[in-house]
Structure formats: C-alpha cells, structure tokens
Scaffold this motif. Structure first.
Motif, PDB file in Angstrom:
ATOM      1  N   GLU A  94      24.119 -72.416 -45.127  1.00  0.00           N
ATOM      2  CA  GLU A  94      23.475 -71.813 -43.960  1.00  0.00           C
ATOM      3  C   GLU A  94      24.119 -72.373 -42.702  1.00  0.00           C
ATOM      4  OE1 GLU A  94      22.181 -69.486 -42.206  1.00  0.00           O
ATOM      5  OE2 GLU A  94      20.293 -69.424 -43.332  1.00  0.00           O
ATOM      6  N   LEU A  95      24.235 -71.528 -41.694  1.00  0.00           N
ATOM      7  CA  LEU A  95      24.723 -71.948 -40.393  1.00  0.00           C
ATOM      8  C   LEU A  95      24.129 -70.987 -39.379  1.00  0.00           C
ATOM      9  CD1 LEU A  95      28.120 -73.410 -39.519  1.00  0.00           C
ATOM     10  CD2 LEU A  95      27.323 -71.492 -38.138  1.00  0.00           C
ATOM     11  N   PHE A  96      23.345 -71.529 -38.440  1.00  0.00           N
ATOM     12  CA  PHE A  96      22.586 -70.659 -37.538  1.00  0.00           C
ATOM     13  C   PHE A  96      22.457 -71.268 -36.154  1.00  0.00           C
ATOM     14  CE2 PHE A  96      18.543 -69.862 -35.399  1.00  0.00           C
ATOM     15  CZ  PHE A  96      18.598 -68.486 -35.235  1.00  0.00           C
ATOM     16  N   ALA A  97      22.586 -70.411 -35.162  1.00  0.00           N
ATOM     17  CA  ALA A  97      22.220 -70.724 -33.784  1.00  0.00           C
ATOM     18  C   ALA A  97      21.706 -69.430 -33.156  1.00  0.00           C
ATOM     19  CB  ALA A  97      23.412 -71.246 -32.983  1.00  0.00           C
TER      20      ALA A  97
ATOM     21  N   ALA B 254      31.679 -69.486 -48.188  1.00  0.00           N
ATOM     22  CA  ALA B 254      30.699 -69.106 -47.170  1.00  0.00           C
ATOM     23  C   ALA B 254      30.409 -67.623 -47.347  1.00  0.00           C
ATOM     24  CB  ALA B 254      31.216 -69.391 -45.759  1.00  0.00           C
ATOM     25  N   ARG B 255      29.343 -67.174 -46.698  1.00  0.00           N
ATOM     26  CA  ARG B 255      29.003 -65.750 -46.708  1.00  0.00           C
ATOM     27  C   ARG B 255      28.357 -65.422 -45.369  1.00  0.00           C
ATOM     28  NH1 ARG B 255      25.412 -63.526 -51.626  1.00  0.00           N
ATOM     29  NH2 ARG B 255      23.725 -64.532 -50.473  1.00  0.00           N
ATOM     30  N   ALA B 256      28.686 -64.260 -44.815  1.00  0.00           N
ATOM     31  CA  ALA B 256      28.166 -63.922 -43.490  1.00  0.00           C
ATOM     32  C   ALA B 256      28.070 -62.412 -43.326  1.00  0.00           C
ATOM     33  CB  ALA B 256      29.065 -64.492 -42.397  1.00  0.00           C
TER      34      ALA B 256
ATOM     35  N   ILE C  74      22.624 -62.886 -42.889  1.00  0.00           N
ATOM     36  CA  ILE C  74      22.519 -63.097 -44.331  1.00  0.00           C
ATOM     37  C   ILE C  74      23.674 -63.997 -44.750  1.00  0.00           C
ATOM     38  CG2 ILE C  74      22.450 -62.038 -46.608  1.00  0.00           C
ATOM     39  CD1 ILE C  74      20.066 -61.265 -44.929  1.00  0.00           C
ATOM     40  N   THR C  75      23.353 -65.169 -45.302  1.00  0.00           N
ATOM     41  CA  THR C  75      24.350 -66.164 -45.678  1.00  0.00           C
ATOM     42  C   THR C  75      24.230 -66.476 -47.169  1.00  0.00           C
ATOM     43  OG1 THR C  75      22.805 -67.942 -45.123  1.00  0.00           O
ATOM     44  CG2 THR C  75      24.230 -67.140 -43.344  1.00  0.00           C
TER      45      THR C  75
END
Length: 360
Positions: A262-265, A294-296, A335-336
């Motif tokens: 996960e990576l979010f801002a 990774a997935r994005a 969506i990750t």
C-alpha cells in the motif's frame, strides 16, 4: 439427485472448520498446521464473511470476503472484498459457484472483486457486476538473475552468459534509489498505523473509491507467519504527515521477493508519489529480494512507479463492483496490492516465513 444439487449454501461457522480444512487440503498447496487454519478462518471472523457449500460433512466449494472500511464518493462505507471463490474441480459448471456468489450478493455491503481467474472475469459481468477500472501490475527486477532467466528463456543463452550479459546491459539501472526528495521530506518507519494515519482519509482524498486502514484487519494480516514480514512507513513534509506505505518481504519459489503493498497520500502529485515509492523500494533492499512488486489503478501512482524504473507486468487486475453504481466514476480508483488476498499470497509452506529486520 446429483451431489452438487443437494449441497447447502451456508455461512461459515467454527464447527465447519474441519470441512473447510478438508477442502483446502484437496484444492490448494497451502500450510496445513492447526495454527494456520486457526489464523486464516477463526481469527478473521470479526471482519470476514464466508459461505460454504456443504453436502453431508463435505465442503464442495467456498467463497471468502474481508469486510473493510472504504471511502466511496467521500463517504465512509463498509465494503466486502471477495476472493477464494472455488469449487472442487469435478464440480465446475455445476452451479455451486454461482450459488455461493449469490449468497454473498445478498449481503448488505457493496462488494469489490479485484482480479481473478479467466472464469471469474467472465462470470461476474454475467451476474450483473459492473467493471469500474483496472489496477495494473508492476515489477522491478533488482536481481540480475531475474533478467537473466528471461533472456535465457527467450534466446536460449546459457545461464552464466545470460547473467554476464544482463549485468553489462543494465548496470545499476534497476537498483532503487531515493528520487525527488523534498527539501523538508522525511520517511519514518513506525510499528503500526494509528489514528494519525486514519486522519489522512478524513478530508477529500481525490479518489472516488479508496480503502481506509483498519487496525484490526492490519493486525490480523501482519500476524500471518506464513506471509512474510510487513513494515509500515510514514512520510512527512515540514514535520506534517503527508502519506504512508506498507511493504512486505516474503519467500517465493526461487528466493525472497518483496512488494509495496500500500502507498497512499490524499490529493497526490507525481513528485510526491515518486519520492514515496523510492523510499519504500529503497527500504526493501536491506532484505535482499530478487524482485519488487506493486499494483496501482491511480494514474499518478502509475507514473511514479515508472519514474522509479518499475516495469509493467501481466496480467492486469480488472476491478468489479456489486451492485452497479457504487462510487464516483469521475474520480480515480485507488486499488493496490492491499486488496483481496494479494497482500497474503503466496503462503510459505513452513511454520515461519518471516524475514528478520536488519535492526532486529
């Protein structure tokens, strides 16, 4: 009457665990210890939903979902993420899978499905699910062995020559490094997300559908001794929390691999996400993985991954929702790999697959 027609579709209860265990051991190559089944099916009960097809004392099929908190169109919304939708191979086409999904579709929460087999992706639209986007897979082959394997497969070059060739061609191109570091930027590793992380989701995030971190779910996920080692990172600008990430290192068939789960801002730009991806990827290198994943679905995060030399991988993960009309189609999805079971698989067969932190 055919066996599958006499099967009952019922909610999972702890007394059905022996039947579910029997199904799992016939269908999957997964851990088989008591501890695994207790973690996987009993400890998840407060925030999971599962339906099973039972005939006598035998489980013929199952469908599992995690209940998570989302922001859908800016509103807090409990949603279900489905996975492990299977019936025994000899019963495919019997209708058991359809009956399981219909039972799940009668639940009050909206449901998301991310990715899936060809059969799943063909069946969901037939059941009136709505496709709402695609989350793209990415990988960074940080070990020359990964690239050498591909070269050997494509042109038949011997392994030793493949490794030499890839070392000359790529050099350090795929090695993660810190990029676009803001003057006041700081990355801090934390033990676990707290209330301060949740506050990132309180205002307008810029996303039509985004999952919020829930301490109970994250604690359950990261307690899996079969899924590797998880870490949590926070990102600060001028001392103020701006975003967070969750990473994972785990045992795969040919060695250690790692992922940015996960990576979010909220309201990100490419420079911010590029810096965050670079810090997350660099932190994973201490474990010595062969490859990063990774997935994005977010175009901004996709651009940031490419800026960090991640390459697109296959297959993409189509995203479907039930019922139709869930979310704001004008805003991007987030969506990750922190959806469905992508943050858990593959399970290591042994009792412990954790990777020790260099600082431990």
């Amino acid at each position: 009457m055919d066996r599958e027609r006499t099967a009952r579709i019922v909610p999972f209860t702890p007394d059905l665990l022996p039947a579910v265990r029997g199904f799992s051991e016939r269908y999957w190559s997964r851990p088989r210890s008591d501890a695994y089944y207790e973690w996987r099916y009993l400890r998840s009960l407060p925030f999971s939903r599962m339906f099973v097809a039972i005939q006598d004392d035998d489980c013929l099929g199952m469908l599992f979902a995690l209940r998570k908190q989302y922001r859908v169109g800016g509103r807090p919304t409990a949603c279900l993420e489905v996975f492990d939708w299977h019936s025994l191979p000899g019963l495919r086409g019997s209708g058991i899978g359809i009956r399981l999904m219909r039972a799940m579709m009668r639940q009050p929460e909206p449901i998301l499905s991310v990715g899936g087999t060809a059969d799943v992706l063909a069946t969901l639209p037939m059941m009136k699910w709505e496709p709402i986007g695609v989350s793209r897979r990415y990988e960074l082959p940080v070990s020359g062995d990964v690239l050498a394997e591909r070269l050997q497969h494509r042109v038949g070059l011997p392994p030793a020559l493949s490794r030499v060739a890839m070392g000359v061609v790529t050099g350090g191109y795929y090695v993660p490094r810190r990029r676009r570091v803001p003057a006041t930027g700081q990355m801090v590793q934390i033990e676990a997300p707290g209330n301060e992380i949740g506050q990132l989701y309180g205002d307008e995030t810029g996303y039509g559908i985004v999952q919020e971190p829930e301490p109970d779910v994250l604690r359950w996920m990261t307690d899996s001794r079969w899924s590797g080692t998880y870490r949590f990172l926070t990102f600060l600008l001028e001392g103020r929390l701006r975003g967070w990430a969750m990473t994972r290192t785990y045992a795969a068939d040919r060695g250690l691999e790692a992922s940015i789960v996960e990576l979010f801002a909220p309201r990100p730009d490419v420079d911010l996400y590029t810096w965050m991806v670079s810090e997350a990827a660099t932190s994973l290198m201490a474990d010595g993985p062969r490859r990063l994943h990774a997935r994005a679905s977010c175009p901004v995060l996709q651009s940031a991954l490419l800026a960090n030399h991640f390459k697109t991988a296959v297959p993409d993960s189509p995203v479907h929702v039930w019922p139709k009309g869930v979310g704001d189609r004008a805003a991007p999805l987030h969506i990750t790999l922190n959806h469905s079971d992508a943050a858990l698989l593959p399970y290591a067969p042994g009792e412990s697959a954790s990777v020790k932190s260099p600082s431990s």
